[in-house]
Design a protein around this motif. Sequence first.
Motif, short mmCIF file in Angstrom:
data_model
loop_
_atom_site.label_atom_id
_atom_site.label_comp_id
_atom_site.label_asym_id
_atom_site.label_seq_id
_atom_site.Cartn_x
_atom_site.Cartn_y
_atom_site.Cartn_z
N THR A 20 28.34 36.08 26.75
CA THR A 20 29.59 35.40 26.41
C THR A 20 30.69 35.61 27.46
O THR A 20 31.65 34.85 27.49
CB THR A 20 30.11 35.91 25.06
OG1 THR A 20 30.20 37.34 25.11
CG2 THR A 20 29.19 35.50 23.92
N LEU A 28 39.04 30.76 30.51
CA LEU A 28 40.30 31.29 31.04
C LEU A 28 40.72 30.58 32.31
O LEU A 28 41.89 30.24 32.49
CB LEU A 28 40.16 32.79 31.32
CG LEU A 28 40.48 33.72 30.17
CD1 LEU A 28 40.09 35.15 30.50
CD2 LEU A 28 41.98 33.67 29.82
N VAL B 146 40.01 37.51 26.38
CA VAL B 146 40.68 36.26 26.77
C VAL B 146 42.18 36.21 26.47
O VAL B 146 42.98 35.82 27.32
CB VAL B 146 40.00 35.00 26.16
CG1 VAL B 146 38.72 34.68 26.89
CG2 VAL B 146 39.76 35.15 24.68
N VAL B 149 44.24 38.49 28.86
CA VAL B 149 44.29 38.00 30.24
C VAL B 149 45.25 36.82 30.35
O VAL B 149 46.08 36.73 31.26
CB VAL B 149 42.88 37.60 30.75
CG1 VAL B 149 42.96 37.00 32.15
CG2 VAL B 149 41.96 38.82 30.76
N ARG B 150 45.17 35.92 29.37
CA ARG B 150 46.08 34.77 29.40
C ARG B 150 47.54 35.22 29.30
O ARG B 150 48.40 34.74 30.05
CB ARG B 150 45.74 33.86 28.22
CG ARG B 150 46.60 32.62 28.17
CD ARG B 150 46.55 32.02 26.79
NE ARG B 150 46.71 30.58 26.81
CZ ARG B 150 46.51 29.81 25.75
NH1 ARG B 150 46.10 30.32 24.61
NH2 ARG B 150 46.71 28.52 25.82
N ARG B 189 26.04 44.28 29.95
CA ARG B 189 25.30 43.47 28.98
C ARG B 189 25.74 42.00 29.04
O ARG B 189 25.11 41.13 28.46
CB ARG B 189 25.57 44.02 27.58
CG ARG B 189 24.30 44.34 26.82
CD ARG B 189 24.63 44.75 25.39
NE ARG B 189 25.07 46.12 25.30
CZ ARG B 189 25.99 46.55 24.43
NH1 ARG B 189 26.61 45.72 23.62
NH2 ARG B 189 26.31 47.81 24.38
N GLY B 190 26.87 41.75 29.69
CA GLY B 190 27.32 40.36 29.84
C GLY B 190 28.18 39.87 28.70
O GLY B 190 28.40 38.68 28.55
N ASP B 191 28.68 40.78 27.87
CA ASP B 191 29.57 40.29 26.82
C ASP B 191 30.98 40.86 26.91
O ASP B 191 31.70 40.90 25.93
CB ASP B 191 28.97 40.44 25.41
CG ASP B 191 28.62 41.87 25.06
OD1 ASP B 191 28.96 42.76 25.85
OD2 ASP B 191 28.02 42.07 24.00
N MET B 192 31.37 41.29 28.12
CA MET B 192 32.77 41.63 28.35
C MET B 192 33.15 41.18 29.75
O MET B 192 32.35 41.33 30.68
CB MET B 192 33.01 43.14 28.20
CG MET B 192 34.46 43.55 28.41
SD MET B 192 34.74 45.34 28.27
CE MET B 192 35.07 45.51 26.52
N LEU B 193 34.36 40.63 29.90
CA LEU B 193 34.84 40.23 31.23
C LEU B 193 34.80 41.43 32.16
O LEU B 193 35.20 42.53 31.79
CB LEU B 193 36.28 39.73 31.14
CG LEU B 193 36.50 38.37 30.47
CD1 LEU B 193 37.99 38.19 30.14
CD2 LEU B 193 36.03 37.24 31.36
N ASP B 197 35.92 39.59 37.34
CA ASP B 197 36.34 38.37 36.61
C ASP B 197 37.86 38.37 36.44
O ASP B 197 38.53 37.39 36.77
CB ASP B 197 35.71 38.34 35.20
CG ASP B 197 34.21 38.11 35.23
OD1 ASP B 197 33.71 37.62 36.26
OD2 ASP B 197 33.55 38.44 34.23
N GLU B 200 39.74 38.04 39.71
CA GLU B 200 39.67 36.70 40.26
C GLU B 200 40.71 35.79 39.60
O GLU B 200 41.34 34.95 40.24
CB GLU B 200 38.27 36.15 40.02
CG GLU B 200 37.86 35.02 40.93
CD GLU B 200 36.43 34.61 40.65
OE1 GLU B 200 36.21 33.41 40.44
OE2 GLU B 200 35.55 35.49 40.61
N ILE B 201 40.91 35.99 38.29
CA ILE B 201 41.83 35.13 37.55
C ILE B 201 43.28 35.54 37.80
O ILE B 201 44.12 34.70 38.09
CB ILE B 201 41.49 35.17 36.05
CG1 ILE B 201 40.13 34.52 35.81
CG2 ILE B 201 42.56 34.46 35.23
CD1 ILE B 201 39.52 34.81 34.46
#
Lengths: 92, 247
Positions: A20, A28, B146, B149-150, B189-193, B197, B200-201
């Motif tokens: 996810t 974002l 999310v 970060v926003r 595990r790929g389920d947290m920024l 990431d 970069e934002i």
Amino acid sequence: MTFTDKLNKIIHYFQRPEKTAKRAKDRLQIIIAHERNVRDKPDYLPMLQRDILDVIAKYVNINKDDVRVELDRQDDCSILELNVVLPHVETA
Amino acid sequence: MTKTIVVTSGKGGVGKTTTSASFAVGLACRGFKTVVIDFDIGLRNLDLIMGCERRVVYDFVNVIRNEANLNQALIRDKHVKDLFILPASQTRDKDALTLEGVEKILNELSKTFDYIVCDSPAGIERGAQLAMYFADSAIVVTNPEVSSVRDSDRILGLLSSKTKRAEEGREPISEHLLLTRYSAKRVARGDMLSLSDVNEILAIPLLGIIPESQAVLRASNGGEPVIMDEMSDAGQAYADAVARFFR
């Protein structure tokens, strides 16, 4: 619970969850790019755009997307750019 | 020259007060005379995190209203020499903080302190704007999530437009990213920024990564800033962040 429900639950348990974080990053990037674009512009721009649209609509039949108002800043001056797409009119 | 640092985030609950407390302790431990100010008027909490809640007599708003002088309101930290706390008021009056009042107090503090740490309230209302207005540096506390970060990006927009440095066209506030509640396991595990990431934002220099840690709750339970728990992962991460601030 039916047998298929139970089976689905078992299958779901063993499935690798979808990654996810990638989706979070993609979402974002899109929303933040959009918000940054709006942020640097003066508050009156949407109202100005609406007023210009109203004036033009008095004479020509256009819709909302046919008028674009952009404000660009260069060094010490701002440039207001107005882009109007007029419908093709048949001349008699 | 006194340096004013705002600890800000937009979003609530990401670790602003935890960070303010630990950062202030870290600065004072390095021999800098430091004061940490709670700007969250009506929701005072820095005193609890610093463990001085029972010693609050006068507060920020009392000093602004000339009901007390600064020396009466400043609380000397019991752990570290050269560290003082200026607690927020518990008033419900939203207009208790004024630009002139804040400026007057910061000017007075500048005469004796090396660092002024401003613990911002959540949101982008008056308290948050005043906390950042006079800052030289900003620590933007962000969770790898999310909404945080926003909101941090929104705060970066305000830092570059609604602050004294921005309005006067001076050198911009130096911005630092502090990523908190980070779980390397969940990132793997790929389920947290991930750090990259978020980096970069937001595109601002990284000050540190504070891992999600049980030590943070333990520290707040006892009223001792987590940086003082030197054996803990979060405590060490805060010490690293303070060190990086000087590099």
